[in-house]
Design a protein around this motif. Sequence first.
Motif, PDB file in Angstrom:
ATOM      1  N   VAL B 359       0.504  -1.076  -0.269  1.00 46.17           N
ATOM      2  CA  VAL B 359      -0.121   0.003   0.113  1.00 46.17           C
ATOM      3  C   VAL B 359       0.757   1.476  -0.071  1.00 46.17           C
ATOM      4  CG1 VAL B 359      -1.709   1.145   0.521  1.00 46.17           C
ATOM      5  CG2 VAL B 359      -1.407  -1.293   0.859  1.00 46.17           C
ATOM      6  N   ARG B 360       1.970   1.325   0.770  1.00 43.81           N
ATOM      7  CA  ARG B 360       2.845   2.209   0.512  1.00 43.81           C
ATOM      8  C   ARG B 360       3.713   2.916  -0.936  1.00 43.81           C
ATOM      9  NH1 ARG B 360       2.338   6.226   3.540  1.00 43.81           N
ATOM     10  NH2 ARG B 360       2.376   5.267   5.151  1.00 43.81           N
ATOM     11  N   ALA B 361       3.862   1.099  -1.228  1.00 43.61           N
ATOM     12  CA  ALA B 361       4.520   1.863  -2.438  1.00 43.61           C
ATOM     13  C   ALA B 361       3.407   1.942  -3.212  1.00 43.61           C
ATOM     14  CB  ALA B 361       5.085   0.704  -3.261  1.00 43.61           C
ATOM     15  N   PHE B 362       2.447   2.060  -3.554  1.00 48.83           N
ATOM     16  CA  PHE B 362       0.665   2.155  -4.503  1.00 48.83           C
ATOM     17  C   PHE B 362       0.662   3.435  -4.093  1.00 48.83           C
ATOM     18  CE2 PHE B 362      -3.993   3.149  -5.009  1.00 48.83           C
ATOM     19  CZ  PHE B 362      -3.289   2.487  -6.137  1.00 48.83           C
ATOM     20  N   LEU B 363       1.075   4.196  -2.620  1.00 52.03           N
ATOM     21  CA  LEU B 363       0.284   5.372  -2.129  1.00 52.03           C
ATOM     22  C   LEU B 363       1.732   6.694  -2.746  1.00 52.03           C
ATOM     23  CD1 LEU B 363      -0.744   7.938  -1.162  1.00 52.03           C
ATOM     24  CD2 LEU B 363       0.206   7.287   1.199  1.00 52.03           C
ATOM     25  N   VAL B 364       2.834   5.933  -3.200  1.00 53.42           N
ATOM     26  CA  VAL B 364       3.790   6.323  -3.622  1.00 53.42           C
ATOM     27  C   VAL B 364       4.169   6.761  -5.420  1.00 53.42           C
ATOM     28  CG1 VAL B 364       6.249   6.547  -4.540  1.00 53.42           C
ATOM     29  CG2 VAL B 364       5.831   5.797  -1.739  1.00 53.42           C
ATOM     30  N   HIS B 365       3.798   5.920  -6.019  1.00 54.80           N
ATOM     31  CA  HIS B 365       3.274   5.893  -6.905  1.00 54.80           C
ATOM     32  C   HIS B 365       1.744   6.417  -7.478  1.00 54.80           C
ATOM     33  CE1 HIS B 365       0.602   3.619 -10.394  1.00 54.80           C
ATOM     34  NE2 HIS B 365       2.086   3.488 -10.941  1.00 54.80           N
ATOM     35  N   LYS B 366       1.370   6.618  -6.655  1.00 59.48           N
ATOM     36  CA  LYS B 366       0.112   7.526  -6.918  1.00 59.48           C
ATOM     37  C   LYS B 366       0.206   8.358  -7.204  1.00 59.48           C
ATOM     38  CE  LYS B 366      -4.424   9.681  -6.153  1.00 59.48           C
ATOM     39  NZ  LYS B 366      -5.612   9.422  -7.127  1.00 59.48           N
ATOM     40  N   ARG B 367       1.260   9.105  -5.893  1.00 60.94           N
ATOM     41  CA  ARG B 367       1.656  10.605  -5.792  1.00 60.94           C
ATOM     42  C   ARG B 367       2.105  10.787  -7.296  1.00 60.94           C
ATOM     43  NH1 ARG B 367       1.774  12.406  -0.860  1.00 60.94           N
ATOM     44  NH2 ARG B 367      -0.187  11.539  -0.658  1.00 60.94           N
ATOM     45  N   LEU B 368       3.617  10.515  -7.326  1.00 55.66           N
ATOM     46  CA  LEU B 368       4.286  10.264  -8.563  1.00 55.66           C
ATOM     47  C   LEU B 368       3.552  10.009 -10.299  1.00 55.66           C
ATOM     48  CD1 LEU B 368       7.504   8.363  -8.010  1.00 55.66           C
ATOM     49  CD2 LEU B 368       7.106  11.254  -7.109  1.00 55.66           C
ATOM     50  N   ILE B 407       9.484  16.761  -7.456  1.00 56.40           N
ATOM     51  CA  ILE B 407       9.343  14.857  -6.849  1.00 56.40           C
ATOM     52  C   ILE B 407       9.818  15.264  -5.657  1.00 56.40           C
ATOM     53  CG2 ILE B 407      11.319  12.654  -6.977  1.00 56.40           C
ATOM     54  CD1 ILE B 407      11.794  13.595  -9.596  1.00 56.40           C
ATOM     55  N   HIS B 408      10.600  15.762  -4.759  1.00 60.02           N
ATOM     56  CA  HIS B 408      11.062  15.688  -3.403  1.00 60.02           C
ATOM     57  C   HIS B 408       9.454  15.971  -3.024  1.00 60.02           C
ATOM     58  CE1 HIS B 408      15.306  14.245  -2.967  1.00 60.02           C
ATOM     59  NE2 HIS B 408      15.194  14.712  -4.045  1.00 60.02           N
ATOM     60  N   ALA B 409       9.265  17.047  -3.354  1.00 60.06           N
ATOM     61  CA  ALA B 409       8.157  17.485  -2.833  1.00 60.06           C
ATOM     62  C   ALA B 409       7.023  16.842  -2.532  1.00 60.06           C
ATOM     63  CB  ALA B 409       7.817  19.172  -2.899  1.00 60.06           C
ATOM     64  N   ALA B 410       6.923  16.219  -3.576  1.00 62.66           N
ATOM     65  CA  ALA B 410       5.721  15.332  -4.244  1.00 62.66           C
ATOM     66  C   ALA B 410       5.821  13.859  -2.903  1.00 62.66           C
ATOM     67  CB  ALA B 410       5.493  14.057  -5.667  1.00 62.66           C
ATOM     68  N   LEU B 411       6.956  13.565  -2.486  1.00 59.89           N
ATOM     69  CA  LEU B 411       7.029  12.382  -1.401  1.00 59.89           C
ATOM     70  C   LEU B 411       7.251  12.621  -0.476  1.00 59.89           C
ATOM     71  CD1 LEU B 411       8.739   9.991  -4.070  1.00 59.89           C
ATOM     72  CD2 LEU B 411       7.005  10.027  -3.389  1.00 59.89           C
ATOM     73  N   LYS B 412       7.899  14.077  -0.193  1.00 60.49           N
ATOM     74  CA  LYS B 412       7.808  14.437   0.920  1.00 60.49           C
ATOM     75  C   LYS B 412       7.188  14.345   2.532  1.00 60.49           C
ATOM     76  CE  LYS B 412       8.720  19.072   3.164  1.00 60.49           C
ATOM     77  NZ  LYS B 412       7.559  19.323   3.646  1.00 60.49           N
ATOM     78  N   ASN B 413       5.796  14.466   2.067  1.00 60.98           N
ATOM     79  CA  ASN B 413       4.811  14.123   2.772  1.00 60.98           C
ATOM     80  C   ASN B 413       4.023  12.768   3.610  1.00 60.98           C
ATOM     81  OD1 ASN B 413       4.897  16.989   3.745  1.00 60.98           O
ATOM     82  ND2 ASN B 413       2.671  17.293   2.538  1.00 60.98           N
ATOM     83  N   VAL B 414       5.261  11.978   2.113  1.00 55.33           N
ATOM     84  CA  VAL B 414       4.856  10.482   2.570  1.00 55.33           C
ATOM     85  C   VAL B 414       5.709   9.822   3.622  1.00 55.33           C
ATOM     86  CG1 VAL B 414       4.199   8.277   1.537  1.00 55.33           C
ATOM     87  CG2 VAL B 414       4.309  10.301   0.227  1.00 55.33           C
ATOM     88  N   ALA B 415       5.214   9.085   5.304  1.00 66.23           N
ATOM     89  CA  ALA B 415       5.781   8.831   6.063  1.00 66.23           C
ATOM     90  C   ALA B 415       6.269   7.584   5.009  1.00 66.23           C
ATOM     91  CB  ALA B 415       4.590   8.321   6.857  1.00 66.23           C
ATOM     92  N   GLU B 416       7.401   6.687   6.259  1.00 63.70           N
ATOM     93  CA  GLU B 416       7.740   5.511   5.667  1.00 63.70           C
ATOM     94  C   GLU B 416       8.084   5.067   4.592  1.00 63.70           C
ATOM     95  OE1 GLU B 416       5.293   2.283   8.745  1.00 63.70           O
ATOM     96  OE2 GLU B 416       4.507   3.068   6.863  1.00 63.70           O
TER      97      GLU B 416
END
Lengths: 122, 833, 140
Positions: B359-368, B407-416
Motif C-alpha cells: 500500500v505504501r508503494a502504491f501511495l508513492v506510485h499515485k503521488r508520482l 519530486i522531493h516535494a511530492a514524496l516529502k509528506n509520505v511516511a515510511e
Amino acid sequence: MAKRVLVVDDAIFMRNMIKDIFASGGFEVVGEAANGLEAVEKYKELKPDLTTMDIVMPFKSGIEATREIIKADSSAVVIMCSALGQESLVMEAIEAGASDFIVKPFRAEDVLAVVKKVLGET
Amino acid sequence: MTMDMSRYLGLFISEATDHLEALGRDLVELEREGSSSAVDSMFRHAHSVKGMASSMGFEPIAIVAHRVEDLVDAVRQDRGRLDRDLVDLLLTAADTMLAQVRAVAEGKQPDDSAALLTQLGQRVTTMTGQAPAATRVAKVTALKPEGGGSDGTGSDGPGGGSGSGSDGSGTGGGAGGSGTAGAAGGSGTAGAAGGSGTAGAAGGSGPAGAGASPASTHGGGAAGSGTRSSVVGGSGAAGGSASPGVANGTGVDGAGTSSASPNLLMNGGPGTSATSSAPNGAHGTSAPSSPDGATGGVVVPLSSRRASDAPGADAGTAAPTPDLANSLKAAASAPLPETLAQRWAVRLRIAPTCQVPGVRAFLVHKRLTNLGTLVELRPALEELKAGRIPDGNIQLELETPAGEAGIHAALKNVAEVEVISVKPAVAAPVVQPTLVPVPDGARAPADTASRTVRVRTELLDYFLDTVGELMLATARLREVGKVLPENTRPALEEGVYRLHTLVKDLHDKVMTARMTPLSLITDRLPRAARDIARRKEREVDLVITGAEIELDRAILEELSDPLLHLLRNCIDHGLEAPEDRAAAKKGPRGRVLVAVKRARDRVIIELEDDGRGMDPAKLKSAAVSRGLLSAEAAARLTDREAFMLSCLPGVSTAKDITDISGRGVGMDAVKRVVENVGGTLEIDSERGRGTRFTLRLPLTVAVVHLLLVEVGEEVFGLPIAKVVGATEADGESLSRSRETALLPHGNSLLPVHSLDALVGVPAPQRLGARPFVVMDGDSGRVALAVDRLLGQEEVVLKPLSRPLDLLPGLSGVTILGSGRPVFILDVPRLLSA
Amino acid sequence: MRHVIFRVEKERYGLPLSAVREVVVPPERFTRVPRAPLAITGVMNLRGRVVTVVELRQLLSLPEGPTPPGRVVLLDRGRRDLGLLVTDVDGIEAVERVSTAPGKMTPAIRGVARLGGLGVTVLDPEGLDAAVVALFTHSK
C-alpha cells in the motif's frame, strides 16, 4: 495554532483512543463521526485540517465518504485507518484521494508520525 | 512508548459487549427468518471487536473475532454458504468472546479457546480455500494494575512497553538529542538505542514535535544529528524493532531536513537540467550510438573471467537491418533539443518496518503519477501492490516538468519512504515514450536528431484506441452503404474507400510510433541470468544481440515474464554443472544466446543454450503417465512435437523443483502468452548440444485475423493462426470412442467438441452435414463442431475489461462492422477449463 | 444526495447520481458471454466500447422472471464497463436519510429510504461491483 482534526470510526473505543493520541500530540480534535454519512456532513461543517477515516462503517463506507469529501474539497487531508488484510481497500481509498493510512492496531507514535509527515510538520 | 491502555478497558468491555450481543442477535434473526439480512452488520460487529481487542492486546479475543470476520465475509460473498452448522459455530464464537470479555472485566486472562479456534480455522479454510491469516495484536503488557501508576509524565505516558514495564522518561539522555521528544517521545529503550548514534533519523520526531507538544518531557528523542536526515521513518536501530511498543521505531524525519533541502534549491528549471543529463553508467554497456557497436550486440560476462570468448561475431550477423534501426537509435541517443518534461531516475526505499509495503508503494506510485509520466517502474506495479518489493527498493523513471524539487516535494509528506536519489536520467538507449519520427525525411540517417519529439505513452494508447474506433466507424459506414439504392452507392463507396485508406494509413503510423526496442526488456536479462546462475552455482555467459529491434509496446510488455522464464529454464535446467560440462568436453562456462531478428512482418526471438538438451522420450513418457496422451499417440510424435509437450501443464523433465523454477509461470504460460499476442513458439533441441526456443511474433498486436463462426444465434471469432482447416461432415455418421465423436482428418482421427457446449450457448440440434473447424490445441489437434462458417475478417482486438477478464477461454473481444460485439475464443483454455 | 431512481418491475431502486454514467436504451439483442453466470445478460456495443450488462433482478436474488429490457443504467466505476438492466428509469431525486433495510441486506444494498411516501431501495455502487465480480469468481 493547533491543527484541527475530525475522527471518524464507528467504535467509540477507537474514537476515544485516537482522540487521546491526537490530544497527546498537540492537536485539537474538533469533531467525530460514527459513519460515512455523518463524516461527510461533519467535514463540510467543520473543514478540519485532517480527518482520520475508518473503512468498514455502517451506511457509507470510509472509501465512499473519502471520495465525497475529496470531491467537495480537493485539498482535504484524509488518513485511512485500516486493518491488516484490507490492503486492496486502502489502495481504493488512495485512488479516491486519501492522503495516507495507518494500520490497526496502531501505536500513538506511528499515528503521530504519519500525521505530522502528511501535514508537513517534520 | 506504549499507550496506557488500561484507561480504555472500561470502554472496551462495554462496547465489545454491545457488539457481541448484537452479533448474537443478528445470528438469531438470520436463523429465524432464513434470510441473510444481517450479514453486513455482523461483519462490522466482528470487525470492530477484532480492532478493539487487538488494540487492547487481547490476543485470544482478537483471533476469534478475526476468524468470525473471515467466515462472515465469506457468507457475504456467497450467501449459499450459510448453513445451520455455520450459524451454530458463529453463535458459539460470539458466546465465547462474550465470556472472554467478561473474564477481562474481572481482571483475568481471557481463555484462549483453542478447540473453537481449530474449528473456526478449519471452516475458514474450507470456505475460502485459504488458510486463516495471522492476527496482529498490539504488544500491550497485560493490564496489570501496577503498570497504570506511572502516567504522571504526560498524557501519553507509560504503559510499559512489552514487559519492560517502566516508563523511561529521562533515561534517554544518552542519545545526546535535543532532549525534547515529541509526543511520540521515547521510553527508556529508545534512549538506549539512541546511544548508538544511528537512531537519530528514527527518533526525529523529538525536536520537530517539540513545539507542538509541550506536555512531553521524555528524553528519548535521540535526534542524533550525525545520521542522514533523509532516512524517513526507518526503524531506527537496535532495540526498536525488537521491542515493539517502544518509541524509537518509527520516528519522523526530524532533525536535519537540511541535507535534503539543498536539492530543493538546485532546480534550474527544465532548460538547465536538460544539459545536466550526465551519462548514466548503468546503461553504458549498450549505448547504441557508437558506430562500432554495429548491431548493438551486448556481451555480458557474468563472472569476471574470460569475457573475451564471448562470440562477438554473432552480433554481427544477427541483425539484418542495422541501418534503419541504428539511425533511429542514433536519434534517440542524441541530446534532445527541447523537452518539456525532463526524465528523472528515482530510487526509493520503503522502510523495513512498514507493515503494508504494498500500500505504501502504491501511495508513492499515485503521488508520482500525479506529477508526470512513469516510464519505468521496478518492481512492476502489480508486484508493488502485492508487496513483493525486495528489500523495499523501488526504482523508477519519471518524466515530469516538476523537476527534482517537485519530486522531493511530492514524496516529502509520505511516511515510511526514503528517497535515496533523484537524478536526471539519460533517455537513451531504452526509450519507452517512443520517439516519434516526424513524417518522411525523419528516417534519413543524418539530421534526425532535431526532428523528433517525445510523446507520453498514454497519448499513444489513446491514438491507437481512437484509430481503432475510426476503423470500426468506417466499417459501419460501409455496411450502411450496402442498403442504399443502387444509384447513390458509388459516390458513398468511393468516399468510404478513401476514408478506409486514410484510416488504415493513420493506423500504420500510430503503430510505428508505438514501436519500442526489445532492449526495454532484454536489459533485465543479464542481471537475472547472474542471479540464477549464482544460485545454481553455474557460470554463464549471456550474449544478447539485436536488442535494438523494435516491437509494439503492448507485445513487449507481455513478453517480459515469458523471456525471463525461458532464460531461467535455459540456465536452471538446460546448462549442466561444470563437472558434467567437463565430462562432455565442453568449456566450464555455459552460454546462453538471445538473438533478436527481424524477418519481414515478424520479429523472431531465439533463446539458445549449449547445455544438455531435452530428451523427447522422457517428455513423452511423462505426458503419457499423466494421462495427457495415449502411448500410441506419443509414439507417433516427432521429436519436435515431443519437445512441445513440455508446454503442457504439469509436464517437465526436470526432476528437481528448485526455488528458481516453478514460480507460477510455466512453459504452458509462456506458450499461451506468445500465442495470445499472435505469435508462435517452437522448441528445437539436441541431446548433449543444447536447446533453442524460437518465438515468432507479429510486429503489432492490435489487428488480428479471425475465422468467424456461428453457433446458434451467436458469432465467435477463432484466431486464424490456430486454425488448421475446415471440413464438412455428417455429425451422426462419425465413429465414436466412448462419448467422443471422432472426425477423420488427414490420416488421423480428431476428437470432436461441440462449440455450443464449450461456450454454453444453446443451439438447435443439427442433423445432416455440418461444418467442423480443425484447430491446434494444447495436446494435439481438435475439431470444433459449429453451425456455420461466416468467413475471415481482420479486426481490431480489444482487451477484456472487468469482469470479463475473469472468465477462462476468452482472449479478447472485437466489434464487427455491423456493430455487433464478438468474442475471440482461446480454444485450448476452453477445453481445459 | 441526488440519486437516479429506477424500477425493476414495480420495485424502486436508487443509485447515487455520481455513480451513474448514463442511461441508454438496450440494443435489440445482446451478445451472449461464453460461460458467464446467469445474471449476465450479455455485452453490448456502446459507441465502440464493449459494456457488460447485468440483470439486476438476478444480482439481488429477486424472485424469478425475466426483466423486460427497458433501460440500461451504465455505472461509472472506473474502467469497469458495467451496465444494469432495469425496467424503467423514473428520474433523479434527492434521497436523504438512508436506513438499514429490513430483511434484504446484501453488500449491493446500502439501505432503504422514503421518497414521496414510497420506499426506495438504495444500492451501493461498490457493493454492486463486488457482487458482480463475486458472481464470476464463484462460478468458476
